[in-house]
Design a protein around this motif. Structure first.
Motif, PDB file in Angstrom:
ATOM      1  N   THR A 144       0.833  -1.207   0.000  1.00 41.24           N
ATOM      2  CA  THR A 144       0.000   0.000   0.000  1.00 41.24           C
ATOM      3  C   THR A 144       0.864   1.252   0.000  1.00 41.24           C
ATOM      4  N   LYS A 145       1.952   1.211   0.761  1.00 37.53           N
ATOM      5  CA  LYS A 145       2.862   2.356   0.785  1.00 37.53           C
ATOM      6  C   LYS A 145       3.480   2.577  -0.596  1.00 37.53           C
ATOM      7  N   GLU A 146       3.848   1.490  -1.248  1.00 34.11           N
ATOM      8  CA  GLU A 146       4.411   1.609  -2.601  1.00 34.11           C
ATOM      9  C   GLU A 146       3.374   2.169  -3.566  1.00 34.11           C
ATOM     10  N   LEU A 147       2.122   1.754  -3.389  1.00 34.76           N
ATOM     11  CA  LEU A 147       1.060   2.265  -4.254  1.00 34.76           C
ATOM     12  C   LEU A 147       0.837   3.759  -4.037  1.00 34.76           C
ATOM     13  N   LEU A 148       0.880   4.194  -2.766  1.00 35.31           N
ATOM     14  CA  LEU A 148       0.640   5.607  -2.453  1.00 35.31           C
ATOM     15  C   LEU A 148       1.684   6.507  -3.120  1.00 35.31           C
ATOM     16  N   LYS A 149       2.903   6.023  -3.244  1.00 35.06           N
ATOM     17  CA  LYS A 149       3.956   6.829  -3.884  1.00 35.06           C
ATOM     18  C   LYS A 149       3.637   7.114  -5.353  1.00 35.06           C
ATOM     19  N   LYS A 150       2.904   6.216  -5.986  1.00 37.80           N
ATOM     20  CA  LYS A 150       2.616   6.354  -7.419  1.00 37.80           C
ATOM     21  C   LYS A 150       1.346   7.144  -7.691  1.00 37.80           C
ATOM     22  N   LEU A 151       0.561   7.449  -6.660  1.00 37.25           N
ATOM     23  CA  LEU A 151      -0.735   8.095  -6.860  1.00 37.25           C
ATOM     24  C   LEU A 151      -0.587   9.602  -7.031  1.00 37.25           C
ATOM     25  N   PRO A 152      -1.547  10.240  -7.719  1.00 33.99           N
ATOM     26  CA  PRO A 152      -1.528  11.709  -7.857  1.00 33.99           C
ATOM     27  C   PRO A 152      -1.898  12.379  -6.539  1.00 33.99           C
ATOM     28  N   ASP A 233      -2.233  28.082 -23.054  1.00 34.14           N
ATOM     29  CA  ASP A 233      -0.953  28.015 -23.743  1.00 34.14           C
ATOM     30  C   ASP A 233       0.040  27.096 -23.025  1.00 34.14           C
ATOM     31  N   LYS A 234      -0.338  26.657 -21.842  1.00 35.64           N
ATOM     32  CA  LYS A 234       0.507  25.744 -21.103  1.00 35.64           C
ATOM     33  C   LYS A 234      -0.345  24.513 -20.747  1.00 35.64           C
ATOM     34  N   ALA A 235       0.142  23.355 -21.088  1.00 34.69           N
ATOM     35  CA  ALA A 235      -0.600  22.118 -20.800  1.00 34.69           C
ATOM     36  C   ALA A 235       0.389  21.019 -20.474  1.00 34.69           C
ATOM     37  N   GLY A 236      -0.124  19.937 -19.880  1.00 37.74           N
ATOM     38  CA  GLY A 236       0.757  18.837 -19.498  1.00 37.74           C
ATOM     39  C   GLY A 236      -0.006  17.517 -19.445  1.00 37.74           C
ATOM     40  N   LEU A 237       0.757  16.440 -19.483  1.00 39.73           N
ATOM     41  CA  LEU A 237       0.225  15.083 -19.422  1.00 39.73           C
ATOM     42  C   LEU A 237       0.824  14.406 -18.179  1.00 39.73           C
ATOM     43  N   GLY A 238      -0.038  13.826 -17.344  1.00 39.28           N
ATOM     44  CA  GLY A 238       0.435  13.193 -16.103  1.00 39.28           C
ATOM     45  C   GLY A 238       0.223  11.693 -16.115  1.00 39.28           C
ATOM     46  N   ILE A 239       1.249  10.949 -15.649  1.00 37.92           N
ATOM     47  CA  ILE A 239       1.154   9.495 -15.560  1.00 37.92           C
ATOM     48  C   ILE A 239       1.851   9.018 -14.275  1.00 37.92           C
ATOM     49  N   ALA A 240       1.545   7.790 -13.892  1.00 38.13           N
ATOM     50  CA  ALA A 240       2.172   7.207 -12.697  1.00 38.13           C
ATOM     51  C   ALA A 240       3.528   6.630 -13.050  1.00 38.13           C
ATOM     52  N   SER A 241       4.464   6.693 -12.093  1.00 32.98           N
ATOM     53  CA  SER A 241       5.790   6.107 -12.266  1.00 32.98           C
ATOM     54  C   SER A 241       6.265   5.553 -10.926  1.00 32.98           C
ATOM     55  N   GLN A 242       7.407   4.876 -10.938  1.00 34.44           N
ATOM     56  CA  GLN A 242       7.947   4.318  -9.699  1.00 34.44           C
ATOM     57  C   GLN A 242       8.338   5.412  -8.713  1.00 34.44           C
ATOM     58  N   ASP A 243       8.614   6.607  -9.244  1.00 35.35           N
ATOM     59  CA  ASP A 243       9.022   7.724  -8.392  1.00 35.35           C
ATOM     60  C   ASP A 243       7.857   8.633  -8.020  1.00 35.35           C
ATOM     61  N   GLY A 244       6.659   8.282  -8.440  1.00 38.92           N
ATOM     62  CA  GLY A 244       5.504   9.111  -8.139  1.00 38.92           C
ATOM     63  C   GLY A 244       4.806   9.575  -9.406  1.00 38.92           C
ATOM     64  N   TRP A 245       3.847  10.444  -9.231  1.00 37.54           N
ATOM     65  CA  TRP A 245       3.092  10.973 -10.376  1.00 37.54           C
ATOM     66  C   TRP A 245       3.936  12.045 -11.065  1.00 37.54           C
TER      67      TRP A 245
END
Length: 280
Positions: A144-152, A233-245
């Motif tokens: 669960t702790k590992e999962l929390l690190k990857k969440l937004p 004029d500014k936009a971004g794409l967010g995804i999960a990774s091992q280091d976080g969102w």
């Protein structure tokens, strides 16, 4: 008026004169007294008659006193015997009651020993189950702790009250197994709920040049997210990774992201909008 007994006597003629013969029904004590006096007068010489009378009187008094003492002792003995019999009977009932209680206590002890053995066996089973559950909850907390690190950030903020209760030292914690399982279940329920929703939130995002911009973010569960600023004029794409969102620039999709957000806010009519997707 009390009845009096009349003792009749008849006169019997003899050669020596007239002899009066008493035919009486006297009490036993009276007969004894008469016999005593006759014996005393026959056996004591006439020349010592006066002294013998005194001696006889003293002996008689002693005899009467002795009889009185004997009667008293006999009465006291009968009373003591009766009291002793009642006491023996009472003690017998008490002994029987004690024996009955002892039997009940022995039966109760036997039943208690049986229950204690059953409880001991159940306790051993619970200890084994607790050991297994303890290993399981440690594994679940770690994952669960590992999962929390990857969440937004939005979902991490929502489950923060629960995630703070996750044990830092999993081998030494004051929380019970039940409380630890409740924390994990609570976190996973919130994550699962967030993953089934499309959420729109206001956030501040960092840009590659080091600046920050206030933007509106669109989260499609925990699989993908987008943001766009007010000027589009500014936009971004967010995804999960091992280091976080993590967020990556997607300025070329700013208009499409802004349109999708407007549709979700009911600010424009529904339409198909093409958005970039990154799958790992």
């Amino acid at each position: 008026m009390k009845n009096k007994k009349i003792y009749k006597c008849r006169r019997v003629k003899t050669i020596g004169g007239v002899l009066v013969k008493m035919r009486c029904r006297l009490p036993t004590v009276a007969l004894l007294l008469i016999a005593f006096f006759m014996f005393a007068f026959i056996t004591i010489p006439f020349e010592t008659a006066n002294g013998s009378v005194d001696s006889a009187r003293a002996a008689l008094e002693k005899w009467v006193e002795t009889r009185r003492i004997i009667s008293k002792e006999k009465l006291e003995f009968e009373l003591a015997k009766e009291m002793l019999s009642e006491r023996i009977e009472l003690l017998g009932r008490e002994i029987e009651t004690v024996r009955k209680k002892n039997s009940e206590i022995e039966a109760s002890i036997t039943e208690a020993d049986k229950k204690r053995a059953e409880m001991f066996e159940e306790n051993e089973k619970l200890k084994k189950a607790s050991t297994t559950l303890s290993a399981t909850v440690i594994e679940l907390e770690t994952r669960t702790k590992e999962l929390l690190k990857k969440l937004p950030d939005p979902i991490r903020g929502r489950v923060k009250p629960l995630s703070q209760r996750l044990s830092e030292n999993q081998e030494d914690t004051k929380l019970s197994l039940g409380e630890r399982f409740q924390n994990i279940i609570g976190i996973l329920n919130e994550v699962n709920k967030f993953n089934g929703e499309i959420s729109v939130v206001s956030e501040v995002h960092g840009l590659p040049d080091g600046n920050h911009v206030e933007a509106t973010s669109l989260y499609i569960g925990i699989g993908q997210s987008y943001f766009v600023n007010g000027n589009c004029d500014k936009a971004g794409l967010g995804i999960a990774s091992q280091d976080g969102w993590i967020w990556r620039p997607a300025n070329e999709h700013a208009a499409a992201i802004a349109k999708a957000i407007a549709i979700l806010k009911n600010e424009t009519a529904a339409a198909f909008v093409q958005l970039p997707i990154e799958i790992q």
